[in-house]
Each structure stands twice: as structure tokens, then as C-alpha cells.
Design an enzyme around this catalytic site. Structure first.
Site, PDB file in Angstrom:
ATOM      1  N   TYR A  73      11.878   7.670  15.072  1.00 34.72           N
ATOM      2  CA  TYR A  73      11.834   7.754  13.833  1.00 34.72           C
ATOM      3  C   TYR A  73      12.944   8.797  12.984  1.00 34.72           C
ATOM      4  CZ  TYR A  73       9.193   8.465   9.054  1.00 34.72           C
ATOM      5  OH  TYR A  73       8.945   8.415   7.761  1.00 34.72           O
ATOM      6  N   ARG A 129       1.026  -1.124  -0.013  1.00 32.42           N
ATOM      7  CA  ARG A 129       0.114  -0.080   0.155  1.00 32.42           C
ATOM      8  C   ARG A 129       0.821   1.222   0.023  1.00 32.42           C
ATOM      9  NH1 ARG A 129      -1.626  -0.132   6.341  1.00 32.42           N
ATOM     10  NH2 ARG A 129      -0.039   1.244   7.042  1.00 32.42           N
TER      11      ARG A 129
HETATM   12  N1  LIG Z   1       3.685   9.211   4.469  1.00 30.65           N
HETATM   13  C1  LIG Z   1       4.604  10.155   4.854  1.00 30.65           C
HETATM   14  O1  LIG Z   1       4.169  11.334   5.065  1.00 30.65           O
HETATM   15  C2  LIG Z   1       6.033   9.772   4.644  1.00 30.65           C
HETATM   16  C3  LIG Z   1       7.053  10.950   4.637  1.00 30.65           C
HETATM   17  C4  LIG Z   1       8.367  10.662   4.653  1.00 30.65           C
HETATM   18  C5  LIG Z   1       8.828   9.419   4.501  1.00 30.65           C
HETATM   19  N2  LIG Z   1       7.803   8.502   4.455  1.00 30.65           N
HETATM   20  C6  LIG Z   1       8.453   7.156   4.517  1.00 30.65           C
HETATM   21  O2  LIG Z   1       7.973   6.402   3.349  1.00 30.65           O
HETATM   22  C7  LIG Z   1       7.827   5.015   3.450  1.00 30.65           C
HETATM   23  C8  LIG Z   1       6.560   4.589   2.964  1.00 30.65           C
HETATM   24  O3  LIG Z   1       5.418   4.933   3.649  1.00 30.65           O
HETATM   25  P1  LIG Z   1       3.865   5.185   3.433  1.00 30.65           P
HETATM   26  O4  LIG Z   1       3.896   6.783   3.606  1.00 30.65           O
HETATM   27  O5  LIG Z   1       3.588   4.465   2.181  1.00 30.65           O
HETATM   28  O6  LIG Z   1       3.097   4.407   4.497  1.00 30.65           O
HETATM   29  P2  LIG Z   1       1.993   3.268   4.747  1.00 30.65           P
HETATM   30  O7  LIG Z   1       2.080   2.976   5.975  1.00 30.65           O
HETATM   31  O8  LIG Z   1       1.124   3.491   3.913  1.00 30.65           O
HETATM   32  O9  LIG Z   1       3.159   1.816   3.933  1.00 30.65           O
HETATM   33  C9  LIG Z   1       4.235   1.506   4.684  1.00 30.65           C
HETATM   34  C10 LIG Z   1       4.298   0.122   4.245  1.00 30.65           C
HETATM   35  O10 LIG Z   1       5.250  -0.661   5.046  1.00 30.65           O
HETATM   36  C11 LIG Z   1       4.718  -1.796   5.243  1.00 30.65           C
HETATM   37  N3  LIG Z   1       5.643  -2.323   6.605  1.00 30.65           N
HETATM   38  C12 LIG Z   1       5.535  -2.030   7.909  1.00 30.65           C
HETATM   39  N4  LIG Z   1       6.339  -2.846   8.706  1.00 30.65           N
HETATM   40  C13 LIG Z   1       7.126  -3.722   7.822  1.00 30.65           C
HETATM   41  C14 LIG Z   1       7.755  -4.813   7.979  1.00 30.65           C
HETATM   42  N5  LIG Z   1       8.504  -4.947   9.230  1.00 30.65           N
HETATM   43  N6  LIG Z   1       8.359  -5.508   6.832  1.00 30.65           N
HETATM   44  C15 LIG Z   1       7.843  -5.232   5.528  1.00 30.65           C
HETATM   45  N7  LIG Z   1       7.070  -4.173   5.471  1.00 30.65           N
HETATM   46  C16 LIG Z   1       6.470  -3.284   6.469  1.00 30.65           C
HETATM   47  C17 LIG Z   1       3.275  -1.683   5.658  1.00 30.65           C
HETATM   48  O11 LIG Z   1       2.781  -3.015   5.853  1.00 30.65           O
HETATM   49  C18 LIG Z   1       3.042  -0.787   4.611  1.00 30.65           C
HETATM   50  O12 LIG Z   1       2.715  -1.456   3.559  1.00 30.65           O
HETATM   51  C19 LIG Z   1       8.167   4.764   4.801  1.00 30.65           C
HETATM   52  O13 LIG Z   1       9.577   4.513   4.911  1.00 30.65           O
HETATM   53  C20 LIG Z   1       8.066   6.073   5.413  1.00 30.65           C
HETATM   54  O14 LIG Z   1       8.745   6.213   6.589  1.00 30.65           O
HETATM   55  C21 LIG Z   1       6.572   8.407   4.569  1.00 30.65           C
END
Ligand SMILES: NC(=O)c1ccc[n+]([C@@H]2O[C@H](COP(=O)([O-])OP(=O)(O)OC[C@H]3O[C@@H](n4cnc5c(N)ncnc54)[C@H](O)[C@@H]3O)[C@@H](O)[C@H]2O)c1
Length: 251
Positions: free
Chosen positions: A150, A16
Site C-alpha cells: 500500500y 461507497r
Molecule cells: N479510509 C482511509 O483511512 C484512507 C486513508 C487514506 C487514503 N485512502 C484512500 O482513499 C481512497 C478511497 O478509499 P475509502 O476509504 O473510501 O475506502 P472504501 O473501501 O470504502 O472504498 C474504496 C472503493 O474502491 C472500490 N474499488 C476497489 N477495487 C476496485 C477496482 N479494482 N476498480 C474499481 N473500484 C475498486 C471499492 O469497491 C470501493 O467502492 C482509496 O484510494 C484509499 O486508499 C483511504
């Protein structure tokens, strides 16, 4: 012709959010994609839709990494792109942060990225070709209150990226970090225990006045996975709507 024709990619956290958006864009551009996550139902459904493979991969598990990389190499004949995207968030003030919560975030975000990079050194070295893309954050560039674990994990990813780029450059492997700002996914609500959180007031404070969409980060990942970024390594790619353009939030 696709921009990723001939590329074989493993994307973590791809069931996702931003990982799923990247899987879609990578497949559209011609890459063979292995979607990896712990959300098996969502991951399998997306893989079926895209004609990709799905593999259960908890990024904090060495055994899971071995199995996932072996599968990609066996089924695709090699592995040339790793998008280390899986990540989790935990909000708490420093004085109240439990060790277990700190360690949980570090295990997934930091150790997960380390294990992922380590796992692909051999196949990418064999190919003398590879692109590793590590998803950090604007919290890998500056601090954010209530996000000590984080922020630590995202700074670590930024540093590891540079070490890997230096070591792996001679083998034809490029390693870069992506630094998204606030992106419209479920990450924040999941960290809040499934409660919907209104983040629009934060999003309005960046130069572009809105949160980013997962597809906008996926487009950056396509560039870094492709040969279009052939002279970029050890670098930080920011996509944050201007959040880090200032030392203070826009008023
Ligand atoms: N959403 C934001 O505002 C934002 C901003 C900066 C960076 N990020 C980074 O972007 C990346 C993606 O996040 P997102 O926004 O799509 O969030 P999200 O929560 O929608 O997706 C994260 C995904 O990682 C998976 N996940 C969690 N733990 C796991 C594990 N142990 N092993 C394998 N998969 C695992 C989850 O099941 C999920 O599908 C992350 O690294 C997050 O830190 C997000």
C-alpha cells in the site's frame, strides 16, 4: 451557481466511502458525474439517487478504462475532471507478504491511477482543460508498518502526479494528489476480511484527536476539481487531522 457548473467528472471507487461522498458533493455543486466502481448494485443505486451515470470499471483493466472514458465523453460531451479514488489495502508484515498480494495492491492502486491518467489525456487535451485528482494517502508521505504494498503504491501515485503535472500543464490540465489520514470508511474492515476493527485508538493520536469523515476529503476534491484551484498543480494536499505534522505520534 454551483462551484462545479460545467464540469464533467469521472470518479473511480465511487460506490461507497470517500468516492461516494465526492460524487454527492460534485453533483451538489453542479458537475455531471460518472460513478465508476466494481460494486455495481451500490454504484447504480447512488447514481439513480444523484441523477448521475454509473459505469462498471475495474481500474486495473485497460478495456474498462476505454469504455468508461468513451461513455463519459459521449454522454457528457467531454471529460474535464478525473478523481482517481479507487483503492485497496492489504496488511501483512514484509517478511510474510505474498507476491500475489503485493501485485494485487499495485495493480489497483498504482496501475489503476496510471491507466486512469493515461485515458483522459486525449479528451482533456482536446478541451485544453482538465483537473486530475489522484488519491494517495499519508502513506504516500511516510511509511507505515505492515503496509509495504500500500505504501509503495501511494508513494508511486505521488510521484506520477508530478510527472503528469509537468507534461500536461501546457495543455491546460492540472494534476494534484490528495493525502488523507485515517478516514471513517469500510476500507480497513474490508482489508481485515470484513471484521470490524477498532481504529479509534489510532485516530485519537493525531492533533485533532479523531478520524476524518469522507465528506471532509470530498470538500478538498471539490476545491481541486474547481477553477478555485487554478494555480495548483503537481502539489500534495494533506487532510490528516495533523497526523504528519510530527515525526512521532502525539502522546
Ligand atoms: N479510509 C482511509 O483511512 C484512507 C486513508 C487514506 C487514503 N485512502 C484512500 O482513499 C481512497 C478511497 O478509499 P475509502 O476509504 O473510501 O475506502 P472504501 O473501501 O470504502 O472504498 C474504496 C472503493 O474502491 C472500490 N474499488 C476497489 N477495487 C476496485 C477496482 N479494482 N476498480 C474499481 N473500484 C475498486 C471499492 O469497491 C470501493 O467502492 C482509496 O484510494 C484509499 O486508499 C483511504
Amino acid at each position: 451557481m454551483g462551484r462545479l457548473d460545467g464540469k464533467t467528472a469521472l470518479i473511480t471507487g465511487a460506490a461507497r466511502g470517500q468516492g461516494a461522498a465526492a460524487a454527492r458533493r460534485f453533483a451538489e455543486e453542479g458537475a455531471k458525474v460518472l460513478i465508476a466502481d466494481i460494486l455495481d448494485d451500490e454504484g447504480k443505486a447512488l447514481a439513480d439517487e444523484l441523477g448521475a451515470l454509473y459505469q462498471h470499471l475495474d481500474v486495473s483493466s485497460e478495456e474498462d478504462w476505454t469504455a468508461a472514458v468513451d461513455r463519459a465523453v459521449t454522454e457528457f460531451g467531454g471529460l474535464t475532471v478525473l478523481l482517481n479514488n479507487a483503492g485497496i489495502l492489504h496488511f501483512s508484515e514484509l517478511g510474510k507478504t505474498k507476491l500475489a498480494d503485493y501485485e494485487r495492491v499495485i495493480r489497483v492502486n498504482q496501475i489503476g491511477a496510471f491507466l486512469g491518467m493515461r485515458s483522459v489525456v486525449e479528451p482533456m487535451s482536446n478541451a485544453q482543460n482538465g483537473s486530475i485528482i489522484n488519491v494517495s494517502s499519508v502513506e504516500g508521505l511516510a511509511g507505515m508498518p505492515f503496509l509495504v504494498a500500500y505504501t509503495a503504491s501511494k508513494f508511486a501515485i505521488r510521484g506520477m502526479t508530478k510527472v503528469a503535472a509537468l507534461e500536461l500543464g501546457p495543455k491546460g490540465i492540472r494534476v494534484n494528489s490528495i493525502h488523507p489520514g485515517m478516514i471513517d470508511t469500510k476500507m480497513v474492515s474490508e482489508a481485515a476480511g470484513g471484521v470490524e476493527i477498532d481504529t479509534s485508538w489510532v485516530a485519537k493520536k493525531v492533533a485533532l484527536g479523531r478520524a476524518g469523515q469522507p465528506s471532509e476529503i470530498a470538500n478538498l476534491a471539490v476545491f481541486l476539481a474547481s477553477d478555485e484551484s487554478s494555480y495548483s498543480t503537481g502539489a500534495e494536499f494533506v487532510a490528516d487531522g495533523g497526523a504528519t505534522a510530527t515525526h512521532a505520534l502525539k502522546v
